[in-house]
Design a protein around this motif. Structure first.
Motif, PDB file in Angstrom:
ATOM      1  N   LYS A 132       0.835  -1.209   0.000  1.00 44.97           N
ATOM      2  CA  LYS A 132       0.000   0.000   0.000  1.00 44.97           C
ATOM      3  C   LYS A 132       0.869   1.258   0.000  1.00 44.97           C
ATOM      4  O   LYS A 132       0.609   2.211  -0.729  1.00 44.97           O
ATOM      5  N   GLN A 133       1.893   1.242   0.838  1.00 43.56           N
ATOM      6  CA  GLN A 133       2.789   2.395   0.918  1.00 43.56           C
ATOM      7  C   GLN A 133       3.511   2.602  -0.413  1.00 43.56           C
ATOM      8  O   GLN A 133       3.657   3.729  -0.878  1.00 43.56           O
ATOM      9  N   GLN A 134       3.950   1.521  -1.045  1.00 41.01           N
ATOM     10  CA  GLN A 134       4.617   1.632  -2.337  1.00 41.01           C
ATOM     11  C   GLN A 134       3.661   2.133  -3.407  1.00 41.01           C
ATOM     12  O   GLN A 134       4.053   2.912  -4.276  1.00 41.01           O
ATOM     13  N   THR A 135       2.414   1.703  -3.343  1.00 37.70           N
ATOM     14  CA  THR A 135       1.414   2.161  -4.305  1.00 37.70           C
ATOM     15  C   THR A 135       1.178   3.659  -4.149  1.00 37.70           C
ATOM     16  O   THR A 135       1.116   4.392  -5.146  1.00 37.70           O
ATOM     17  N   VAL A 136       1.040   4.126  -2.914  1.00 39.46           N
ATOM     18  CA  VAL A 136       0.850   5.555  -2.662  1.00 39.46           C
ATOM     19  C   VAL A 136       2.054   6.338  -3.177  1.00 39.46           C
ATOM     20  O   VAL A 136       1.907   7.366  -3.859  1.00 39.46           O
ATOM     21  N   GLN A 137       3.263   5.845  -2.890  1.00 42.97           N
ATOM     22  CA  GLN A 137       4.477   6.523  -3.348  1.00 42.97           C
ATOM     23  C   GLN A 137       4.542   6.538  -4.873  1.00 42.97           C
ATOM     24  O   GLN A 137       4.877   7.546  -5.481  1.00 42.97           O
ATOM     25  N   PHE A 138       4.182   5.419  -5.506  1.00 43.70           N
ATOM     26  CA  PHE A 138       4.170   5.333  -6.967  1.00 43.70           C
ATOM     27  C   PHE A 138       3.188   6.343  -7.559  1.00 43.70           C
ATOM     28  O   PHE A 138       3.509   7.057  -8.512  1.00 43.70           O
ATOM     29  N   GLU A 139       1.994   6.408  -6.985  1.00 43.25           N
ATOM     30  CA  GLU A 139       0.988   7.349  -7.479  1.00 43.25           C
ATOM     31  C   GLU A 139       1.445   8.797  -7.315  1.00 43.25           C
ATOM     32  O   GLU A 139       1.220   9.630  -8.197  1.00 43.25           O
ATOM     33  N   GLN A 140       2.117   9.090  -6.210  1.00 44.38           N
ATOM     34  CA  GLN A 140       2.650  10.439  -6.013  1.00 44.38           C
ATOM     35  C   GLN A 140       3.734  10.746  -7.046  1.00 44.38           C
ATOM     36  O   GLN A 140       3.770  11.855  -7.598  1.00 44.38           O
ATOM     37  N   ASP A 141       4.604   9.782  -7.292  1.00 50.66           N
ATOM     38  CA  ASP A 141       5.661   9.969  -8.290  1.00 50.66           C
ATOM     39  C   ASP A 141       5.075  10.162  -9.683  1.00 50.66           C
ATOM     40  O   ASP A 141       5.528  11.019 -10.447  1.00 50.66           O
ATOM     41  N   VAL A 142       4.053   9.358 -10.038  1.00 58.04           N
ATOM     42  CA  VAL A 142       3.413   9.479 -11.345  1.00 58.04           C
ATOM     43  C   VAL A 142       2.743  10.850 -11.475  1.00 58.04           C
ATOM     44  O   VAL A 142       2.858  11.513 -12.515  1.00 58.04           O
ATOM     45  N   PHE A 143       2.054  11.287 -10.441  1.00 57.25           N
ATOM     46  CA  PHE A 143       1.401  12.591 -10.466  1.00 57.25           C
ATOM     47  C   PHE A 143       2.425  13.699 -10.665  1.00 57.25           C
ATOM     48  O   PHE A 143       2.229  14.623 -11.476  1.00 57.25           O
ATOM     49  N   SER A 144       3.541  13.609  -9.948  1.00 55.17           N
ATOM     50  CA  SER A 144       4.597  14.610 -10.071  1.00 55.17           C
ATOM     51  C   SER A 144       5.200  14.606 -11.480  1.00 55.17           C
ATOM     52  O   SER A 144       5.393  15.671 -12.083  1.00 55.17           O
ATOM     53  N   MET A 145       5.472  13.424 -12.012  1.00 62.89           N
ATOM     54  CA  MET A 145       6.020  13.330 -13.370  1.00 62.89           C
ATOM     55  C   MET A 145       5.010  13.844 -14.390  1.00 62.89           C
ATOM     56  O   MET A 145       5.386  14.524 -15.351  1.00 62.89           O
ATOM     57  N   HIS A 146       3.739  13.535 -14.191  1.00 65.49           N
ATOM     58  CA  HIS A 146       2.687  14.015 -15.084  1.00 65.49           C
ATOM     59  C   HIS A 146       2.683  15.538 -15.120  1.00 65.49           C
ATOM     60  O   HIS A 146       2.620  16.153 -16.192  1.00 65.49           O
ATOM     61  N   ASP A 148       5.177  17.549 -14.324  1.00 65.67           N
ATOM     62  CA  ASP A 148       6.415  18.019 -14.947  1.00 65.67           C
ATOM     63  C   ASP A 148       6.326  17.950 -16.473  1.00 65.67           C
ATOM     64  O   ASP A 148       6.714  18.897 -17.167  1.00 65.67           O
ATOM     65  N   ILE A 149       5.825  16.833 -16.976  1.00 63.14           N
ATOM     66  CA  ILE A 149       5.683  16.669 -18.429  1.00 63.14           C
ATOM     67  C   ILE A 149       4.682  17.684 -18.979  1.00 63.14           C
ATOM     68  O   ILE A 149       4.918  18.310 -20.023  1.00 63.14           O
ATOM     69  N   LYS A 150       3.578  17.867 -18.276  1.00 58.09           N
ATOM     70  CA  LYS A 150       2.553  18.823 -18.695  1.00 58.09           C
ATOM     71  C   LYS A 150       3.138  20.232 -18.749  1.00 58.09           C
ATOM     72  O   LYS A 150       2.899  20.995 -19.708  1.00 58.09           O
ATOM     73  N   THR A 151       3.925  20.606 -17.759  1.00 54.79           N
ATOM     74  CA  THR A 151       4.560  21.921 -17.716  1.00 54.79           C
ATOM     75  C   THR A 151       5.531  22.097 -18.882  1.00 54.79           C
ATOM     76  O   THR A 151       5.540  23.138 -19.543  1.00 54.79           O
ATOM     77  N   LYS A 152       6.330  21.051 -19.148  1.00 56.20           N
ATOM     78  CA  LYS A 152       7.285  21.121 -20.268  1.00 56.20           C
ATOM     79  C   LYS A 152       6.555  21.280 -21.595  1.00 56.20           C
ATOM     80  O   LYS A 152       6.941  22.093 -22.438  1.00 56.20           O
ATOM     81  N   PHE A 153       5.493  20.495 -21.803  1.00 58.21           N
ATOM     82  CA  PHE A 153       4.741  20.606 -23.047  1.00 58.21           C
ATOM     83  C   PHE A 153       4.111  21.992 -23.190  1.00 58.21           C
ATOM     84  O   PHE A 153       4.056  22.552 -24.289  1.00 58.21           O
ATOM     85  N   LYS A 154       3.647  22.556 -22.090  1.00 57.65           N
ATOM     86  CA  LYS A 154       3.078  23.908 -22.138  1.00 57.65           C
ATOM     87  C   LYS A 154       4.153  24.899 -22.532  1.00 57.65           C
ATOM     88  O   LYS A 154       3.905  25.801 -23.347  1.00 57.65           O
ATOM     89  N   GLN A 155       5.356  24.751 -22.007  1.00 61.03           N
ATOM     90  CA  GLN A 155       6.456  25.644 -22.378  1.00 61.03           C
ATOM     91  C   GLN A 155       6.781  25.499 -23.863  1.00 61.03           C
ATOM     92  O   GLN A 155       6.989  26.508 -24.559  1.00 61.03           O
ATOM     93  N   TYR A 156       6.821  24.265 -24.372  1.00 59.88           N
ATOM     94  CA  TYR A 156       7.100  24.033 -25.790  1.00 59.88           C
ATOM     95  C   TYR A 156       5.988  24.641 -26.651  1.00 59.88           C
ATOM     96  O   TYR A 156       6.255  25.275 -27.676  1.00 59.88           O
ATOM     97  N   TYR A 157       4.757  24.453 -26.214  1.00 61.54           N
ATOM     98  CA  TYR A 157       3.624  25.006 -26.959  1.00 61.54           C
ATOM     99  C   TYR A 157       3.705  26.526 -26.993  1.00 61.54           C
ATOM    100  O   TYR A 157       3.512  27.154 -28.047  1.00 61.54           O
ATOM    101  N   ASP A 158       3.981  27.132 -25.838  1.00 65.91           N
ATOM    102  CA  ASP A 158       4.093  28.595 -25.783  1.00 65.91           C
ATOM    103  C   ASP A 158       5.223  29.091 -26.675  1.00 65.91           C
ATOM    104  O   ASP A 158       5.083  30.108 -27.371  1.00 65.91           O
ATOM    105  N   THR A 159       6.331  28.395 -26.679  1.00 62.78           N
ATOM    106  CA  THR A 159       7.464  28.772 -27.530  1.00 62.78           C
ATOM    107  C   THR A 159       7.080  28.684 -29.001  1.00 62.78           C
ATOM    108  O   THR A 159       7.376  29.596 -29.791  1.00 62.78           O
ATOM    109  N   LEU A 160       6.421  27.603 -29.375  1.00 63.13           N
ATOM    110  CA  LEU A 160       5.985  27.456 -30.762  1.00 63.13           C
ATOM    111  C   LEU A 160       4.961  28.527 -31.140  1.00 63.13           C
ATOM    112  O   LEU A 160       4.960  29.042 -32.268  1.00 63.13           O
TER     113      LEU A 160
END
Length: 186
Positions: A132-146, A148-160
């Motif tokens: 359970k603890q690993q699942t919670v940690q995994f979900e937190q990591d996935v949310f954080s990566m999501h 980060d990726i969303k922010t990067k894509f927004k920056q790329y979109y704004d640049t374009l």
């Protein structure tokens, strides 16, 4: 492998220690003999396999060095509990003379079976909690990566978008102008 060698060396060391201190034909009748069996054959000899096993896993990078002590302790406790529970059961069910060991079935084997079941239940509960603890940690990591990726894509979109606006509003863009403009936004 080193882990297998450590397990074999542990069994040999346990056998040697028990024979050396309790004797070849000991029937483990006294409390001192039983304590020697459990301490020397279990607690002391189990130091070998846990040390060799965890050290080899740290050396090859499977376990980070920071987790050495915890991993070693879990390995040693598991091996020691195995010996403490199964050595008496093995003696009761397989050792000779049978007439010496058979009466100990109810006074030793049944409590050990109960202890084994309790250890299994506790282990299963602990494993589920860790999952359970690993699942919670995994979900937190996935949310954080999501994010980060969303922010990067927004920056790329704004640049374009900015680059597109620049190109749409300029009649002619020279290489130097394009380089100067993109140098600022990239």
């Amino acid at each position: 492998s080193i882990i297998s060698f450590g397990a074999a060396l542990q069994a040999l060391a346990g056998h040697f220690l028990v024979i050396k201190f309790s004797g070849q034909d000991s029937l483990f009748q006294s409390s001192a003999e039983i304590l020697q069996l459990l301490c020397l054959g279990g607690i002391v000899s189990c130091l070998i396999s846990s040390t060799m096993g965890v050290s080899s896993l740290v050396f090859v990078g499977v376990i980070p060095f920071e987790q050495y002590l915890t991993s070693w302790l879990v390995w040693w406790l598991g091996d020691s509990m195995g010996v403490i529970i199964f050595a008496p059961l093995t003696l009761i069910f397989f050792s000779k003379p049978r007439e010496h060991w058979q009466p100990k079935l109810y006074s030793v084997a049944i409590p050990l079976f109960v202890a084994l079941i309790l250890v299994a239940v506790i282990f299963t509960y602990a494993r589920e909690q860790e999952k359970k603890q690993q699942t919670v940690q995994f979900e937190q990591d996935v949310f954080s990566m999501h994010n980060d990726i969303k922010t990067k894509f927004k920056q790329y979109y704004d640049t374009l978008y900015v680059l597109n606006s620049f190109l749409e509003h300029a009649d002619v863009v020279t290489r130097t102008e394009f380089s100067t403009f993109t140098h600022r936004i990239l």
